[in-house]
Design a protein around this motif. Structure first.
Motif, PDB file in Angstrom:
ATOM      1  N   ASN A  23       0.870  -1.403   0.117  1.00 15.56           N
ATOM      2  CA  ASN A  23      -0.204   0.004   0.215  1.00 15.56           C
ATOM      3  C   ASN A  23       0.803   1.138   0.071  1.00 15.56           C
ATOM      4  N   ALA A  24       2.262   1.106   0.279  1.00 13.47           N
ATOM      5  CA  ALA A  24       3.080   2.434   0.314  1.00 13.47           C
ATOM      6  C   ALA A  24       3.109   2.881  -1.145  1.00 13.47           C
ATOM      7  N   ASN A 258      -1.675  -3.540  -8.212  1.00 14.61           N
ATOM      8  CA  ASN A 258      -0.531  -3.268  -8.167  1.00 14.61           C
ATOM      9  C   ASN A 258       0.026  -2.073  -9.081  1.00 14.61           C
ATOM     10  N   PHE A 259      -0.305  -1.878 -10.177  1.00 15.15           N
ATOM     11  CA  PHE A 259       0.127  -1.152 -11.117  1.00 15.15           C
ATOM     12  C   PHE A 259      -0.411   0.549 -10.518  1.00 15.15           C
ATOM     13  N   ARG A 260      -1.496   0.437 -10.021  1.00 12.97           N
ATOM     14  CA  ARG A 260      -2.004   1.648  -9.680  1.00 12.97           C
ATOM     15  C   ARG A 260      -0.981   2.215  -8.360  1.00 12.97           C
ATOM     16  N   VAL A 261      -0.857   1.119  -7.634  1.00 11.64           N
ATOM     17  CA  VAL A 261       0.143   1.437  -6.465  1.00 11.64           C
ATOM     18  C   VAL A 261       1.295   2.058  -6.792  1.00 11.64           C
ATOM     19  N   LYS A 262       1.821   1.449  -7.646  1.00  9.22           N
ATOM     20  CA  LYS A 262       3.199   1.704  -7.997  1.00  9.22           C
ATOM     21  C   LYS A 262       3.287   3.240  -8.514  1.00  9.22           C
ATOM     22  N   PHE A 277       1.387 -14.525  -1.261  1.00 10.75           N
ATOM     23  CA  PHE A 277       2.772 -14.431  -1.851  1.00 10.75           C
ATOM     24  C   PHE A 277       2.634 -13.975  -3.332  1.00 10.75           C
ATOM     25  N   TRP A 278       1.503 -14.395  -4.129  1.00 13.92           N
ATOM     26  CA  TRP A 278       1.375 -13.956  -5.472  1.00 13.92           C
ATOM     27  C   TRP A 278       0.937 -12.650  -5.603  1.00 13.92           C
ATOM     28  N   PHE A 279       0.253 -12.246  -4.962  1.00  9.31           N
ATOM     29  CA  PHE A 279      -0.123 -10.782  -5.130  1.00  9.31           C
ATOM     30  C   PHE A 279       0.988  -9.870  -4.521  1.00  9.31           C
ATOM     31  N   VAL A 280       1.216 -10.057  -3.361  1.00  6.47           N
ATOM     32  CA  VAL A 280       2.204  -9.245  -2.706  1.00  6.47           C
ATOM     33  C   VAL A 280       3.777  -9.316  -3.298  1.00  6.47           C
ATOM     34  N   ASP A 281       4.226 -10.378  -3.388  1.00  2.35           N
ATOM     35  CA  ASP A 281       5.581 -10.702  -3.702  1.00  2.35           C
ATOM     36  C   ASP A 281       5.934 -10.597  -5.365  1.00  2.35           C
ATOM     37  N   LEU A 282       4.798 -10.721  -6.074  1.00  2.00           N
ATOM     38  CA  LEU A 282       4.926 -10.713  -7.584  1.00  2.00           C
ATOM     39  C   LEU A 282       3.992  -9.751  -8.270  1.00  2.00           C
ATOM     40  N   PRO A 283       4.265  -8.422  -7.751  1.00  2.13           N
ATOM     41  CA  PRO A 283       3.402  -7.519  -8.085  1.00  2.13           C
ATOM     42  C   PRO A 283       3.047  -7.400  -9.646  1.00  2.13           C
ATOM     43  N   GLY A 284       1.860  -7.681 -10.258  1.00  2.00           N
ATOM     44  CA  GLY A 284       1.862  -7.484 -11.790  1.00  2.00           C
ATOM     45  C   GLY A 284       1.761  -8.594 -12.619  1.00  2.00           C
ATOM     46  N   GLN A 285       2.328  -9.712 -11.917  1.00  3.34           N
ATOM     47  CA  GLN A 285       2.017 -11.199 -12.645  1.00  3.34           C
ATOM     48  C   GLN A 285       0.426 -11.294 -12.685  1.00  3.34           C
ATOM     49  N   GLU A 286      -0.477 -11.048 -11.650  1.00  2.00           N
ATOM     50  CA  GLU A 286      -1.796 -11.334 -11.772  1.00  2.00           C
ATOM     51  C   GLU A 286      -2.418 -10.763 -13.017  1.00  2.00           C
ATOM     52  N   ALA A 287      -2.034  -9.495 -13.623  1.00  2.00           N
ATOM     53  CA  ALA A 287      -2.402  -8.913 -14.732  1.00  2.00           C
ATOM     54  C   ALA A 287      -1.871  -9.728 -15.929  1.00  2.00           C
ATOM     55  N   GLY A 288      -0.641 -10.170 -15.736  1.00  3.86           N
ATOM     56  CA  GLY A 288      -0.102 -10.815 -16.943  1.00  3.86           C
ATOM     57  C   GLY A 288      -0.803 -12.332 -17.019  1.00  3.86           C
ATOM     58  N   ARG A 289      -0.999 -12.764 -15.929  1.00  2.00           N
ATOM     59  CA  ARG A 289      -1.758 -14.138 -16.183  1.00  2.00           C
ATOM     60  C   ARG A 289      -3.103 -13.959 -16.793  1.00  2.00           C
ATOM     61  N   PHE A 290      -3.791 -12.905 -16.399  1.00  3.54           N
ATOM     62  CA  PHE A 290      -5.223 -12.701 -17.085  1.00  3.54           C
ATOM     63  C   PHE A 290      -4.705 -12.578 -18.590  1.00  3.54           C
ATOM     64  N   LEU A 291      -3.988 -11.705 -18.922  1.00  2.89           N
ATOM     65  CA  LEU A 291      -3.804 -11.296 -20.282  1.00  2.89           C
ATOM     66  C   LEU A 291      -3.434 -12.490 -21.052  1.00  2.89           C
ATOM     67  N   MET A 292      -2.432 -13.198 -20.621  1.00  3.59           N
ATOM     68  CA  MET A 292      -1.931 -14.560 -21.402  1.00  3.59           C
ATOM     69  C   MET A 292      -3.267 -15.391 -21.614  1.00  3.59           C
ATOM     70  N   GLY A 293      -3.981 -15.576 -20.576  1.00  2.00           N
ATOM     71  CA  GLY A 293      -5.314 -16.518 -21.052  1.00  2.00           C
ATOM     72  C   GLY A 293      -6.236 -15.988 -21.869  1.00  2.00           C
ATOM     73  N   ALA A 294      -6.571 -14.639 -21.479  1.00  2.00           N
ATOM     74  CA  ALA A 294      -7.533 -13.958 -22.456  1.00  2.00           C
ATOM     75  C   ALA A 294      -7.084 -13.647 -23.772  1.00  2.00           C
TER      76      ALA A 294
END
Length: 792
Positions: A23-24, A258-262, A277-294
């Motif tokens: 959140n920082a 995570n993009f907006r926080v940054k 771990f997945w959201f906090v320690d790998l910021p941005g991968q969650e968007a990449g995951r969706f874009l890959m599948g979609a």
């Protein structure tokens, strides 16, 4: 005494401000990028292979020492202590003493020693991954001893100890003793340097081949980017489930948070379910995951909601980009934190590439601007060794080159900063140690993401050494780390996976590995489309791993466990944006591109699935409609549609697992027969409504288990039917350690089809257990390696 440890305080500060502070609001000055990232400091590269570790102490106050016999009296003017760096997540050292002294003596019992360094009166800072160099004093002696009087983590541990004389390590290969018997060999302290050195910097400009000297290796076939329509069947169902999973797992705000926080934009408070771990320690991968599948899905199936969300995610990435093109969801100085610079960058890159091919107009320009920044960034010399599993960061660059906006620099950056010549040589020589004893960050199926790029480098430059390395790697994985059914046996974890270990109950069969394996085999297939074996590997990955790990519309499993329960250690839920969800959804969306391959003179029929494909033939377009219920029915029919007669070569795969030759008919007349493991070519002038028909003969095959978990009493056997791995399932009392009621010699002849359940078989009508395709197993207790019914 001069101690060169210039950056401990900065390392501590970076870690303290970075951990879990999602959140920082992050601010930094670009002119301080190198300083903020802690560059210019000698650091030890991560090392998964066991380092020296003393016997555990009850408290940190116990004394531990190590002693090196230099073989003769020698001058000593420096010492380097290389911390043991934990090969997981954020950088941390383990077992580095907080108080210690170094002494030199000519007597092995250390009577009347000479003090080289006394650090016993005050605590020495935790060095994390920084090499601790001590110099400025000159002494002489045969024996060097380091005594720890206050430990950390109740043990003494180093990656390596170097005793220097005029800059040369005189302790290399010298005999070492210690105060207690350590868990790992004490002589590891003086082992020779690793093949590319002990430190994090890799910069080899001599590897770069000028683009003017490239002689590209051209694919003999290509995957369709579109033009394939999927009919009813397993492929369609898998893709529809994947769409539901993508749309229901996370909201748009969660995916772009995570993009907006940054970027310092307002966000809602972090929900507890995302505090992982997945959201906090790998910021941005969650968007990449969706874009890959979609992105992959939208090339074949139009879905308005899916497309809108894909475009909205790209819009947010665009809104949050920096003036220099930087787009990642973490500040630049965090590029070495955890797996940010490799894993997360890969996910976002894959996702934007797939979005670009799906028609998003912003995706490729965003990537080009980012890689123009990346290819000139100050971080490159430390990206491979300092970033967590830095080898994951190679594939986004080589994939980038082959997009419509690729540049030679995308390839040359890989050659200069990521290429490992010693490893290429090991792979080409089929040395198993190249895989399971990889000498840097942990051996893992993710090493496949460093092998895929070697084929890309071969395609770009034509240099055979890249092809040799990738071919050797293929043989190594196939012969030593591939389970029956096709899942990759080597996996992330605390265990080493020796050749042919084939563990059943440890971390194994990770879905990511199967996806990487499939895409590697796709590259080989396109280079050599007549070699059927590569498509067989893709087929196994799809049926026995990809589809087997999909939990309906709920999500995607992590491991393809082969015994007892699919969910290893009850690992749930199935929608946390894990690595296997990311690669799973990516490949599920890409399924149609594996059915056909397009050549200049025709088409390859690689897999059997209800579908329609359009491709150039003559002066027009030929349409082929494949009608089949495979694998539940082995009959296949291909119907030709075109406006005017056209010549084309239709090459039909005869799988290596086929029980016998395949007879192929055109318009009801048998015209050719094909041997298992080949392609049959039908070269003729085709007319509208021509029909090709054949049946793929499927049969049972048994494989005896030979891995490290063999039972002392009973043998285990796996059963396959065509391309399918079969599971022996307990239908009633959910017993584990399942035992077959017949001997292996009688098993196949004892199988009876179960009425109304295609591909389900009982043993002599026993209703308590059934064999069924592994891909159908969900909550049941099962075994793909049941114990044989007779003792050894």
């Amino acid at each position: 005494m001069k101690y060169l440890n210039r950056y401990c305080s900065m390392t501590l500060a970076v870690l303290a401000t970075g951990l879990l502070q999602i959140n920082a609001q992050v601010k930094y000055a670009s002119k301080d990028e190198r300083k903020d990232a802690g560059m210019g400091v000698e650091r030890v590269a991560r090392f998964f292979i066991p380092s020296y570790e003393s016997k555990a102490a009850k408290t940190d106050d116990e004394v531990r020492w190590i002693q090196i016999d230099l073989g003769a009296r020698k001058k000593i003017d420096g010492v380097k202590l290389l911390p043991k760096v934990v090969p997981w997540g954020y950088v941390q050292s383990e077992g580095f003493p907080s108080r210690f002294k170094m002494e030199v003596c000519d007597d092995p019992d250390f009577k009347n020693p000479v003090m080289y360094l006394d650090q016993t009166r005050e605590d020495f800072g935790n060095p994390f991954d920084e090499v601790c160099t001590f110099s400025g004093k000159e002494v002489s002696g045969r024996y060097f001893r380091l005594t720890a009087v206050h430990l950390r983590q109740q043990k003494l541990s180093f990656t390596k100890v170097m005793v220097l004389s005029d800059g040369i390590d005189i302790a290399e290969n010298c005999k070492v003793s210690d105060s207690e018997s350590g868990k790992s060999g004490v002589n590891l302290l003086t082992r020779p340097p690793r093949p590319q050195g002990e430190y994090v910097v890799t910069d080899n400009p001599g590897n770069v081949i000028p683009s003017s000297e490239w002689k590209p290796a051209v694919y003999k076939a290509s995957t369709p980017r579109g033009g394939v329509e999927i009919g009813d069947g397993l492929f369609r169902k898998t893709m529809e489930n994947n769409i539901s999973y993508l749309m229901s797992s996370f909201s748009l705000d969660e995916l772009v948070r995570n993009f907006r926080v940054k970027a310092g934009k307002p966000v809602q408070p972090l929900e507890e379910r995302l505090n992982n771990f997945w959201f906090v320690d790998l910021p941005g991968q969650e968007a990449g995951r969706f874009l890959m599948g979609a992105g992959n899905t939208l090339r074949w199936i139009e879905n308005t909601e899916l497309r809108n969300r894909m475009n909205q995610i790209v819009d947010v990435i665009d809104e949050c980009k920096e003036p220099d093109g930087y787009i990642m969801a973490y500040p630049k100085y965090r590029i070495f934190s955890g797996e940010y610079g490799a894993y997360t960058r890969s996910w976002v890159t894959h996702g934007l590439i797939e979005a670009g091919y799906a028609g998003n107009e912003k995706a490729f320009p965003l990537l080009r601007n980012f890689y123009d920044w990346f290819n000139n960034s100050c971080y490159l010399p430390e990206m491979l060794r300092r970033a967590g599993q830095g080898s994951q960061g190679i594939i986004p660059s080589t994939r980038m080159y082959f997009t419509p906006v690729g540049k030679p620099a995308d390839i040359q950056v890989v050659q200069r900063y990521f290429q490992e010549n010693y490893w290429m040589k090991q792979l080409a020589e089929r040395d198993p140690k190249a895989v399971w004893l990889y000498p840097y960050d942990r051996p893992h199926n993710y090493l496949l993401t460093a092998i895929e790029p070697y084929l890309d480098l071969y395609r770009a430059t034509g240099e055979k050494k890249y092809l040799d390395a990738a071919s050797g790697a293929w043989d190594l994985y196939h012969e030593n780390w591939e389970h029956v059914g096709g899942s990759i046996a080597i996996c992330e974890g605390t265990d080493l996976h020796p050749p042919k270990s084939y563990y059943l109950h440890r971390n194994t069969g990770e879905l990511c590995g199967s996806v990487f394996w499939a895409f590697l085999n796709q590259r080989f297939h396109l280079l050599n489309p007549e070699q059927e074996k590569y498509v067989t590997e893709i087929e196994k990955s799809i049926y026995n791993n990809l589809m087997a790990n999909q939990v309906g519309e709920k999500g995607i499993r992590y491991h393809a466990v082969l015994d007892n329960h699919k969910d290893l250690n009850n690992r749930v839920p199935f929608s946390m944006s894990t690595c296997c969800e990311g690669q799973g959804t990516r490949m599920m969306g890409a399924l149609p591109e594996f059915i056909y391959s397009i050549a200049d003179d025709g088409i390859y029929i690689d897999l059997f699935a209800a579908s329609t494909v359009k491709y150039p033939a003559g002066k027009g377009i030929m349409t082929l409609k494949m009608v089949t219920k495979f694998p539940y029915d082995p009959k296949v029919q291909l119907i030709v549609s075109l406006n005017e007669p056209a010549s084309s070569k239709i090459r039909i795969r005869v799988p290596s697992w086929a029980a016998k030759n395949i007879n192929i008919s055109v318009n009801g007349k048998n015209v050719i027969s094909g041997k298992p493991g080949t392609y049959v070519t039908l070269s003729r002038l085709w007319n509208n409504n021509d029909e090709i028909s054949f049946t793929v003969p499927m049969s049972f095959r048994m494989t005896k288990y030979i891995g490290e978990e063999q039972d002392l009493v009973f043998d285990r056997y796996a059963l396959e039917y065509g391309p399918l791995l079969m599971a022996y399932v307990s239908l009633k009392d959910q017993k584990e350690n399942i035992l077959l009621p017949v001997s292996p010699a009688r098993l196949i002849n004892s199988l009876r089809p179960v009425a109304g359940k295609p591909l389900h078989f009982s043993i002599d009508g026993n209703g308590d257990f059934e064999y069924m395709p592994y891909l159908e197993v969900q909550e049941e207790t099962f075994s793909c390696y049941p114990f044989a019914g007779l003792k050894k």
